[in-house]
Every structure is written in structure tokens, then in C-alpha cells.
Scaffold this motif. Structure first.
Motif, PDB file in Angstrom:
ATOM      1  N   UNK A 171      -4.724  13.511   0.791  1.00 26.92           N
ATOM      2  CA  UNK A 171      -4.023  12.247   0.631  1.00 26.92           C
ATOM      3  C   UNK A 171      -5.006  11.142   0.274  1.00 26.92           C
ATOM      4  N   UNK A 172      -4.461  10.120  -0.370  1.00 32.72           N
ATOM      5  CA  UNK A 172      -5.210   8.904  -0.697  1.00 32.72           C
ATOM      6  C   UNK A 172      -4.353   7.708  -0.309  1.00 32.72           C
ATOM      7  N   UNK A 173      -4.975   6.673   0.221  1.00 29.17           N
ATOM      8  CA  UNK A 173      -4.289   5.420   0.490  1.00 29.17           C
ATOM      9  C   UNK A 173      -4.670   4.446  -0.611  1.00 29.17           C
ATOM     10  N   UNK A 174      -3.666   3.978  -1.338  1.00 28.37           N
ATOM     11  CA  UNK A 174      -3.895   3.050  -2.441  1.00 28.37           C
ATOM     12  C   UNK A 174      -3.471   1.648  -2.058  1.00 28.37           C
ATOM     13  N   UNK A 175      -4.298   0.674  -2.425  1.00 30.68           N
ATOM     14  CA  UNK A 175      -3.951  -0.735  -2.245  1.00 30.68           C
ATOM     15  C   UNK A 175      -2.889  -1.110  -3.272  1.00 30.68           C
ATOM     16  N   UNK A 176      -2.351  -2.306  -3.160  1.00 31.37           N
ATOM     17  CA  UNK A 176      -1.316  -2.742  -4.105  1.00 31.37           C
ATOM     18  C   UNK A 176      -1.835  -2.798  -5.534  1.00 31.37           C
ATOM     19  N   UNK A 177      -3.157  -2.934  -5.708  1.00 25.09           N
ATOM     20  CA  UNK A 177      -3.725  -2.934  -7.064  1.00 25.09           C
ATOM     21  C   UNK A 177      -4.059  -1.519  -7.545  1.00 25.09           C
ATOM     22  N   UNK A 178      -3.602  -0.504  -6.782  1.00 24.13           N
ATOM     23  CA  UNK A 178      -3.765   0.927  -7.100  1.00 24.13           C
ATOM     24  C   UNK A 178      -5.193   1.444  -6.925  1.00 24.13           C
ATOM     25  N   UNK A 179      -6.067   0.670  -6.303  1.00 21.95           N
ATOM     26  CA  UNK A 179      -7.427   1.142  -6.003  1.00 21.95           C
ATOM     27  C   UNK A 179      -7.400   1.952  -4.711  1.00 21.95           C
ATOM     28  N   UNK A 235       0.846  -1.176   0.000  1.00 20.98           N
ATOM     29  CA  UNK A 235       0.000   0.000   0.000  1.00 20.98           C
ATOM     30  C   UNK A 235       0.890   1.236   0.000  1.00 20.98           C
ATOM     31  N   UNK A 236       0.295   2.348  -0.447  1.00 18.20           N
ATOM     32  CA  UNK A 236       1.048   3.594  -0.442  1.00 18.20           C
ATOM     33  C   UNK A 236       0.096   4.781  -0.323  1.00 18.20           C
ATOM     34  N   UNK A 237       0.599   5.840   0.304  1.00 16.80           N
ATOM     35  CA  UNK A 237      -0.132   7.089   0.403  1.00 16.80           C
ATOM     36  C   UNK A 237       0.309   8.000  -0.727  1.00 16.80           C
ATOM     37  N   UNK A 238      -0.638   8.638  -1.370  1.00  9.31           N
ATOM     38  CA  UNK A 238      -0.357   9.659  -2.380  1.00  9.31           C
ATOM     39  C   UNK A 238      -0.825  11.003  -1.828  1.00  9.31           C
TER      40      UNK A 238
END
Length: 57
Positions: free
Chosen positions: A15-23, A1-4
């Protein structure tokens, strides 16, 4: 996961938290005028792993 971290259309930081599939699985829900406040919001989420889970009955 990553924060954008990004600026929205009115110039506020979010900010957005994205899952590994970028959702997107979470977002800030509000805009911040200062980037530092946005980053502080991320730290609050990162530190909430011990938060209780409350279910409706």
C-alpha cells in the motif's frame, strides 16, 4: 489523502498513502502475500493517530 493497494513486481500486496497532490507520503515498507494482511496494515496506520511523536535531541 488516499491509500492505494497494489501488487508489486514479485506478486506481493503493498500500500501507499498519497497526499491530495498525489505525492507518496508513506508506504507499507514490506510486501504481503495476502491482500487481507495488506488491508490490516492500512488499518493499523489509520488507527495510530494517537501514537507518540519522539524527536531526537
Amino acid at each position: 489523502m488516499e491509500f492505494h493497494v497494489y501488487k508489486d513486481g514479485v506478486g506481493e500486496w503493498r500500500w501507499r498513502l498519497l497526499a491530495t497532490n498525489k505525492k507518496i507520503i508513506a508506504d507499507s515498507g514490506e510486501g504481503y502475500s495476502a491482500k487481507a494482511d495488506c488491508l490490516s496494515g492500512i488499518k493499523s496506520v489509520q488507527g495510530s493517530s494517537g501514537a507518540a511523536v519522539i524527536e531526537d535531541k
